[in-house]
Design a protein around this motif. Structure first.
Motif, PDB file in Angstrom:
ATOM      1  N   ILE A  63      48.862 -20.504  33.845  1.00 20.97           N
ATOM      2  CA  ILE A  63      49.748 -21.508  34.459  1.00 20.97           C
ATOM      3  C   ILE A  63      49.079 -22.853  34.722  1.00 20.97           C
ATOM      4  O   ILE A  63      49.768 -23.833  34.993  1.00 20.97           O
ATOM      5  N   LEU A  64      47.744 -22.907  34.640  1.00 20.50           N
ATOM      6  CA  LEU A  64      47.039 -24.158  34.919  1.00 20.50           C
ATOM      7  C   LEU A  64      46.801 -24.940  33.636  1.00 20.50           C
ATOM      8  O   LEU A  64      46.432 -24.361  32.607  1.00 20.50           O
ATOM      9  N   PRO A  65      46.953 -26.256  33.675  1.00 24.33           N
ATOM     10  CA  PRO A  65      46.599 -27.070  32.515  1.00 24.33           C
ATOM     11  C   PRO A  65      45.079 -27.209  32.392  1.00 24.33           C
ATOM     12  O   PRO A  65      44.345 -26.872  33.329  1.00 24.33           O
ATOM     13  N   PRO A  66      44.597 -27.697  31.261  1.00 33.59           N
ATOM     14  CA  PRO A  66      43.157 -27.896  31.102  1.00 33.59           C
ATOM     15  C   PRO A  66      42.569 -28.753  32.226  1.00 33.59           C
ATOM     16  O   PRO A  66      43.184 -29.726  32.675  1.00 33.59           O
ATOM     17  N   HIS A  67      41.392 -28.343  32.702  1.00 31.71           N
ATOM     18  CA  HIS A  67      40.601 -29.028  33.727  1.00 31.71           C
ATOM     19  C   HIS A  67      41.170 -28.878  35.140  1.00 31.71           C
ATOM     20  O   HIS A  67      40.604 -29.412  36.088  1.00 31.71           O
ATOM     21  N   ALA A  68      42.285 -28.181  35.307  1.00 32.72           N
ATOM     22  CA  ALA A  68      42.872 -28.016  36.636  1.00 32.72           C
ATOM     23  C   ALA A  68      42.028 -27.054  37.469  1.00 32.72           C
ATOM     24  O   ALA A  68      41.358 -26.166  36.946  1.00 32.72           O
ATOM     25  N   PRO A  69      42.077 -27.206  38.810  1.00 33.28           N
ATOM     26  CA  PRO A  69      41.205 -26.407  39.672  1.00 33.28           C
ATOM     27  C   PRO A  69      41.810 -25.082  40.115  1.00 33.28           C
ATOM     28  O   PRO A  69      43.001 -24.975  40.413  1.00 33.28           O
ATOM     29  N   LEU A  70      40.936 -24.079  40.177  1.00 28.92           N
ATOM     30  CA  LEU A  70      41.180 -22.819  40.868  1.00 28.92           C
ATOM     31  C   LEU A  70      40.160 -22.779  42.000  1.00 28.92           C
ATOM     32  O   LEU A  70      38.947 -22.800  41.748  1.00 28.92           O
ATOM     33  N   ILE A  71      40.654 -22.750  43.245  1.00 29.86           N
ATOM     34  CA  ILE A  71      39.786 -22.902  44.417  1.00 29.86           C
ATOM     35  C   ILE A  71      39.843 -21.632  45.253  1.00 29.86           C
ATOM     36  O   ILE A  71      40.928 -21.170  45.611  1.00 29.86           O
ATOM     37  N   LEU A  72      38.671 -21.084  45.562  1.00 29.33           N
ATOM     38  CA  LEU A  72      38.572 -19.833  46.299  1.00 29.33           C
ATOM     39  C   LEU A  72      37.760 -20.028  47.576  1.00 29.33           C
ATOM     40  O   LEU A  72      36.795 -20.801  47.603  1.00 29.33           O
ATOM     41  N   LEU A 112      36.502 -23.684  40.514  1.00 27.66           N
ATOM     42  CA  LEU A 112      36.472 -23.370  39.086  1.00 27.66           C
ATOM     43  C   LEU A 112      37.475 -24.264  38.382  1.00 27.66           C
ATOM     44  O   LEU A 112      38.497 -24.643  38.949  1.00 27.66           O
ATOM     45  N   ARG A 113      37.158 -24.604  37.152  1.00 28.54           N
ATOM     46  CA  ARG A 113      38.075 -25.455  36.383  1.00 28.54           C
ATOM     47  C   ARG A 113      38.445 -24.767  35.078  1.00 28.54           C
ATOM     48  O   ARG A 113      37.602 -24.174  34.405  1.00 28.54           O
TER      49      ARG A 113
END
Length: 197
Positions: free
Chosen positions: A121-130, A193-194
């Protein structure tokens, strides 16, 4: 019915300060495992240019999120039921994904499902933050975190504090790179994470 988590009032400020640096300026943020909904309310207020989508798999959590949302701004969306291990996710696109206190209070399979779902669901370079407690290679685990992990594993032996390096390796397999880390109060840590370009 509103539920409250004592830790939420303590960590919402420090987490929000890091999110202010790591989130995109506009777009849709998907929050995974929103729990009580207190974080969702606080972050929707703090970041009015972002749409905030809270989710949780548990009916009592969804009820609490909805109750907190009654006093929230217009950019706080109604909660969605989302279990990371169930496909497809009920949302097709997000500009960022945030998961607070999920990875250690779930089986490793949920971490892998989180990475796989976010990648879709995330586009390129978008963040996943934990956010949560993590094992950091070369650093001893704090005594409080050792006790916390023992309590978690007494509840479910599949739970546990994950190793940053092992998680980063799994993330690479899913198409993410570990961009940044930030030490946080109370022996917690945030990971950025990106999604690969």
């Amino acid at each position: 019915m509103k539920r409250e988590a004592p830790a939420a009032s303590r960590n919402v400020g420090p987490i929000g300060d890091v999110l202010a640096e790591w989130l995109p300026p506009t777009g849709l943020v998907l929050e995974i495992a929103s729990g009580t909904g207190e974080h969702a309310l606080a972050f929707a207020r703090r970041f009015p240019a972002l749409e905030w989508q809270p989710t949780d798999p548990a009916p009592d959590a969804l009820e609490s999120i909805a109750a907190w949302r009654e006093e929230g701004p217009a950019n706080l969306r109604p909660p969605l039921r989302l279990d990371v291990c169930e496909e497809p996710w009920p949302i097709a696109h997000a500009d960022a994904v945030v998961a607070i206190n999920l990875v250690h209070i779930s089986p490793w399979a949920a971490s892998l499902a989180l990475l796989a779902g976010a990648a879709t669901i995330l586009p390129p370079h978008a963040p996943l933050i934990l956010y949560g407690p993590w094992r950091v290679p070369g650093e001893p685990l704090a005594r409080s975190n050792l006790a916390f992990e023992a309590a978690l594993q007494a509840r479910d032996p599949r739970f546990g504090i994950r190793n940053v390096a092992a998680f980063a390796a799994a993330a690479r397999e899913a198409g993410f790179s570990l961009d940044r880390q930030q030490a946080m109060p109370a022996n917690n840590r945030m990971l950025l994470l990106r999604r690969a370009g």
